[in-house]
Design an enzyme around this catalytic site. Structure first.
Site, PDB file in Angstrom:
ATOM      1  N   ILE A  31       2.066 -26.667 -10.418  1.00 61.49           N
ATOM      2  CA  ILE A  31       2.390 -25.908  -9.204  1.00 61.49           C
ATOM      3  C   ILE A  31       3.848 -26.099  -8.766  1.00 61.49           C
ATOM      4  O   ILE A  31       4.407 -25.265  -8.066  1.00 61.49           O
ATOM      5  CB  ILE A  31       1.409 -26.295  -8.061  1.00 61.49           C
ATOM      6  CG1 ILE A  31       1.329 -25.194  -7.027  1.00 61.49           C
ATOM      7  CG2 ILE A  31       1.770 -27.635  -7.444  1.00 61.49           C
ATOM      8  CD1 ILE A  31       0.150 -25.360  -6.062  1.00 61.49           C
ATOM      9  N   HIS A  92       5.206 -43.348 -11.534  1.00 60.40           N
ATOM     10  CA  HIS A  92       5.345 -41.959 -11.053  1.00 60.40           C
ATOM     11  C   HIS A  92       4.076 -41.132 -11.168  1.00 60.40           C
ATOM     12  O   HIS A  92       4.147 -39.905 -11.149  1.00 60.40           O
ATOM     13  CB  HIS A  92       6.511 -41.227 -11.751  1.00 60.40           C
ATOM     14  CG  HIS A  92       7.828 -41.906 -11.570  1.00 60.40           C
ATOM     15  ND1 HIS A  92       8.534 -41.834 -10.400  1.00 60.40           N
ATOM     16  CD2 HIS A  92       8.534 -42.707 -12.398  1.00 60.40           C
ATOM     17  CE1 HIS A  92       9.640 -42.546 -10.508  1.00 60.40           C
ATOM     18  NE2 HIS A  92       9.658 -43.090 -11.712  1.00 60.40           N
ATOM     19  N   HIS A  99      -3.272 -36.876 -17.086  1.00 66.12           N
ATOM     20  CA  HIS A  99      -2.685 -35.580 -17.409  1.00 66.12           C
ATOM     21  C   HIS A  99      -1.429 -35.758 -18.245  1.00 66.12           C
ATOM     22  O   HIS A  99      -0.682 -36.719 -18.079  1.00 66.12           O
ATOM     23  CB  HIS A  99      -2.370 -34.773 -16.146  1.00 66.12           C
ATOM     24  CG  HIS A  99      -1.591 -35.516 -15.118  1.00 66.12           C
ATOM     25  ND1 HIS A  99      -2.148 -36.437 -14.262  1.00 66.12           N
ATOM     26  CD2 HIS A  99      -0.272 -35.478 -14.814  1.00 66.12           C
ATOM     27  CE1 HIS A  99      -1.214 -36.931 -13.472  1.00 66.12           C
ATOM     28  NE2 HIS A  99      -0.067 -36.382 -13.785  1.00 66.12           N
ATOM     29  N   PHE A 100      -1.234 -34.812 -19.144  1.00 63.64           N
ATOM     30  CA  PHE A 100      -0.033 -34.744 -19.968  1.00 63.64           C
ATOM     31  C   PHE A 100       0.792 -33.550 -19.499  1.00 63.64           C
ATOM     32  O   PHE A 100       0.289 -32.428 -19.442  1.00 63.64           O
ATOM     33  CB  PHE A 100      -0.396 -34.548 -21.447  1.00 63.64           C
ATOM     34  CG  PHE A 100      -1.022 -35.764 -22.081  1.00 63.64           C
ATOM     35  CD1 PHE A 100      -2.346 -36.082 -21.826  1.00 63.64           C
ATOM     36  CD2 PHE A 100      -0.289 -36.574 -22.922  1.00 63.64           C
ATOM     37  CE1 PHE A 100      -2.934 -37.199 -22.401  1.00 63.64           C
ATOM     38  CE2 PHE A 100      -0.866 -37.697 -23.505  1.00 63.64           C
ATOM     39  CZ  PHE A 100      -2.188 -38.011 -23.241  1.00 63.64           C
TER      40      PHE A 100
HETATM   41  P1  5GP Z   1       2.256 -36.953 -11.879  1.00 66.00           P
HETATM   42  O1  5GP Z   1       3.453 -37.340 -11.065  1.00 66.00           O
HETATM   43  O2  5GP Z   1       0.965 -37.524 -11.335  1.00 66.00           O
HETATM   44  O3  5GP Z   1       2.448 -37.251 -13.349  1.00 66.00           O
HETATM   45  O4  5GP Z   1       2.189 -35.365 -11.797  1.00 66.00           O
HETATM   46  C1  5GP Z   1       1.242 -34.665 -11.057  1.00 66.00           C
HETATM   47  C2  5GP Z   1       1.609 -33.205 -11.188  1.00 66.00           C
HETATM   48  O5  5GP Z   1       0.533 -32.436 -10.654  1.00 66.00           O
HETATM   49  C3  5GP Z   1       2.865 -32.805 -10.422  1.00 66.00           C
HETATM   50  O6  5GP Z   1       3.823 -32.287 -11.339  1.00 66.00           O
HETATM   51  C4  5GP Z   1       2.385 -31.762  -9.427  1.00 66.00           C
HETATM   52  O7  5GP Z   1       3.284 -30.702  -9.237  1.00 66.00           O
HETATM   53  C5  5GP Z   1       1.074 -31.298 -10.046  1.00 66.00           C
HETATM   54  N1  5GP Z   1       0.097 -30.850  -9.064  1.00 66.00           N
HETATM   55  C6  5GP Z   1      -0.328 -31.541  -7.983  1.00 66.00           C
HETATM   56  N2  5GP Z   1      -1.235 -30.821  -7.289  1.00 66.00           N
HETATM   57  C7  5GP Z   1      -1.388 -29.656  -7.966  1.00 66.00           C
HETATM   58  C8  5GP Z   1      -2.191 -28.502  -7.735  1.00 66.00           C
HETATM   59  O8  5GP Z   1      -2.952 -28.402  -6.771  1.00 66.00           O
HETATM   60  N3  5GP Z   1      -2.089 -27.490  -8.631  1.00 66.00           N
HETATM   61  C9  5GP Z   1      -1.256 -27.562  -9.720  1.00 66.00           C
HETATM   62  N4  5GP Z   1      -1.232 -26.510 -10.558  1.00 66.00           N
HETATM   63  N5  5GP Z   1      -0.478 -28.645  -9.968  1.00 66.00           N
HETATM   64  C10 5GP Z   1      -0.542 -29.676  -9.092  1.00 66.00           C
END
Ligand code: 5GP
Length: 139
Positions: A31, A92, A99-100
């Site tokens: 997103i 981070h 997730h990747f």
């Molecule tokens: P992290 O920092 O945990 O590796 O990345 C989490 C990712 O999830 C972030 O890049 C963030 O933009 C994405 N994200 C968080 N909430 C949502 C959502 O509701 N929908 C989508 N499509 N992406 C999300």
């Protein structure tokens, strides 16, 4: 294991731009993309971090990830990209469901920025550390 926003996305309770789904894997556009085509590939299993993901889901992710990367390359026209996978808040991770990230690197330079400050591997410490890691690997 607890539900996160990604559980709701897999279930379709929260909308997403889905690009792939099979019985164990789901993928959708991030997103807040770092570059166009920034895609998240997730197991349906709600494991918090990679180290607690089952072998079955790990294998399914391993099969899907290169295929989805190829599709992102084809769709965006990029020939370069990063795979990012964060585990834990200091690393981070913001969403506690494995997730990747597939993050295209554009000609203009958008994509993942990496602050990489390498050290030097001492060979004596390296031997001991490699042994400790090797001995800790379980099947
Ligand atoms: P992290 O920092 O945990 O590796 O990345 C989490 C990712 O999830 C972030 O890049 C963030 O933009 C994405 N994200 C968080 N909430 C949502 C959502 O509701 N929908 C989508 N499509 N992406 C999300």
């Amino acid at each position: 294991m607890s539900d996160t926003i990604f559980t709701k996305i897999i279930a379709g309770d929260i909308p997403s731009h889905k690009v792939y789904e099979d019985d164990k894997v789901f993928a959708f556009l991030d997103i807040n993309p770092l570059s166009p085509g920034h895609t998240l590939v997730i197991p349906k299993e709600p494991a918090k971090t990679l180290d607690v993901l089952s072998d079955e889901s790990s294998a399914a992710i391993g099969r899907a990830l290169p295929r989805i990367a190829r599709a992102v390359m084809a769709a965006t026209g990029t020939d370069q990209y990063n795979i990012l996978q964060n585990n834990g808040p200091r690393a981070h991770q913001a969403v506690f469901h494995v997730h990747f990230h597939i993050i295209p690197k554009t000609d203009g330079g958008s994509g993942l920025g990496v602050g990489w400050k390498p050290g030097n591997l001492d060979s004596v410490e390296g031997s001991a550390l490699a042994l400790r890691i090797a001995e800790a690997i379980t099947n």
